[in-house]
Motif scaffolding. Sequence first.
Motif, short mmCIF file in Angstrom:
data_model
loop_
_atom_site.label_atom_id
_atom_site.label_comp_id
_atom_site.label_asym_id
_atom_site.label_seq_id
_atom_site.Cartn_x
_atom_site.Cartn_y
_atom_site.Cartn_z
N ASP A 152 2.17 -4.19 8.33
CA ASP A 152 2.28 -3.11 9.30
C ASP A 152 3.68 -2.50 9.35
O ASP A 152 4.02 -1.77 10.28
CB ASP A 152 1.88 -3.60 10.69
CG ASP A 152 2.75 -4.74 11.20
OD1 ASP A 152 3.55 -5.28 10.41
OD2 ASP A 152 2.63 -5.10 12.38
N ALA A 153 4.50 -2.75 8.34
CA ALA A 153 5.87 -2.22 8.31
C ALA A 153 6.05 -1.27 7.13
O ALA A 153 5.64 -1.56 6.01
CB ALA A 153 6.88 -3.36 8.20
N LEU B 169 6.02 6.04 14.58
CA LEU B 169 6.75 4.91 15.17
C LEU B 169 7.25 3.95 14.08
O LEU B 169 8.41 3.54 14.09
CB LEU B 169 5.86 4.16 16.16
CG LEU B 169 6.55 3.04 16.95
CD1 LEU B 169 7.72 3.58 17.75
CD2 LEU B 169 5.54 2.35 17.86
N ALA B 170 6.40 3.62 13.13
CA ALA B 170 6.80 2.72 12.04
C ALA B 170 7.86 3.38 11.17
O ALA B 170 8.79 2.71 10.70
CB ALA B 170 5.58 2.33 11.20
N VAL B 171 7.75 4.68 10.96
CA VAL B 171 8.74 5.39 10.14
C VAL B 171 10.09 5.42 10.85
O VAL B 171 11.14 5.25 10.20
CB VAL B 171 8.25 6.81 9.79
CG1 VAL B 171 9.37 7.64 9.18
CG2 VAL B 171 7.06 6.74 8.84
N LEU B 172 10.11 5.63 12.15
CA LEU B 172 11.37 5.63 12.89
C LEU B 172 12.08 4.28 12.78
O LEU B 172 13.30 4.22 12.57
CB LEU B 172 11.15 6.00 14.34
CG LEU B 172 10.81 7.46 14.62
CD1 LEU B 172 10.52 7.68 16.10
CD2 LEU B 172 11.91 8.39 14.14
N ALA B 173 11.33 3.19 12.89
CA ALA B 173 11.92 1.86 12.75
C ALA B 173 12.50 1.69 11.35
O ALA B 173 13.63 1.20 11.17
CB ALA B 173 10.88 0.79 13.04
N TYR B 174 11.75 2.10 10.33
CA TYR B 174 12.21 2.01 8.94
C TYR B 174 13.46 2.87 8.74
O TYR B 174 14.47 2.40 8.17
CB TYR B 174 11.09 2.48 8.00
CG TYR B 174 11.57 2.97 6.68
CD1 TYR B 174 11.92 2.10 5.66
CD2 TYR B 174 11.71 4.34 6.44
CE1 TYR B 174 12.39 2.56 4.45
CE2 TYR B 174 12.16 4.81 5.23
CZ TYR B 174 12.51 3.92 4.23
OH TYR B 174 12.98 4.39 3.04
N ALA B 175 13.43 4.11 9.20
CA ALA B 175 14.54 5.04 8.97
C ALA B 175 15.81 4.58 9.67
O ALA B 175 16.90 4.65 9.08
CB ALA B 175 14.15 6.44 9.43
N ILE C 210 0.85 -1.19 0.00
CA ILE C 210 0.00 0.00 0.00
C ILE C 210 0.89 1.24 0.00
O ILE C 210 1.81 1.36 0.82
CB ILE C 210 -0.93 0.03 1.24
CG1 ILE C 210 -1.82 -1.21 1.28
CG2 ILE C 210 -1.75 1.31 1.28
CD1 ILE C 210 -2.79 -1.34 0.14
N LEU C 211 0.63 2.16 -0.91
CA LEU C 211 1.28 3.46 -0.94
C LEU C 211 0.25 4.46 -0.44
O LEU C 211 -0.85 4.55 -0.99
CB LEU C 211 1.71 3.84 -2.35
CG LEU C 211 2.59 2.86 -3.12
CD1 LEU C 211 2.89 3.41 -4.50
CD2 LEU C 211 3.88 2.59 -2.37
#
Length: 192
Positions: free
Chosen positions: A82-83, A29-35, A19-20
Amino acid sequence: MTRRPNARQLSLADGREIILRPAVGRDALAVLAYANALFADAAHWVLTEPEEFVHTLDSEAAFFESLDWGRGDQAWLAWDHDAVVGMLTTEAGRRFKVTHRISLGMGVAASHRGLGIGRALMAVCIDTARAHPRVLKVELDVFADNHRAIGLYEQMGFVAEGVSVKYARRKDGSFVDSLSMGLWLPEPGEPP
């Protein structure tokens, strides 16, 4: 385009659905984990070293909420369940003489590279920019030795506009040039 656009679905070659969608504060929170994972994995290709990425949950959420889609800002996230597995942001020029330009930054998680996510993020960004009444140009900078990224940008229509020699110094002491690239969007009524 003066509001956040709708989400889009992307089918990967392996059958997974990604999904975009535009980023919002609750995605922090998900963006911090990704970054954190991206900067650790891709430090060779990005300007930010892992230890320099010091965003907090609050600062990341505030950033997404402060984006002004009406001005031309964008923030797109690629989600695998969810990631967050990819992210693209643009920032519109703040001064009148440069309000027709947006600057782009993008990354894709190592686990999801080569699957078309970067191309899809670029396409949704360009479509959104074309629909904006003021945005006429998308710009980006890329390390000159990042041939894979440069190839994608060229396929999307970007052209090289200049080189900043010895733009960055890597931890091993080597220097890398930066390539400035731009994509002019058609004016209303012009053919693409």
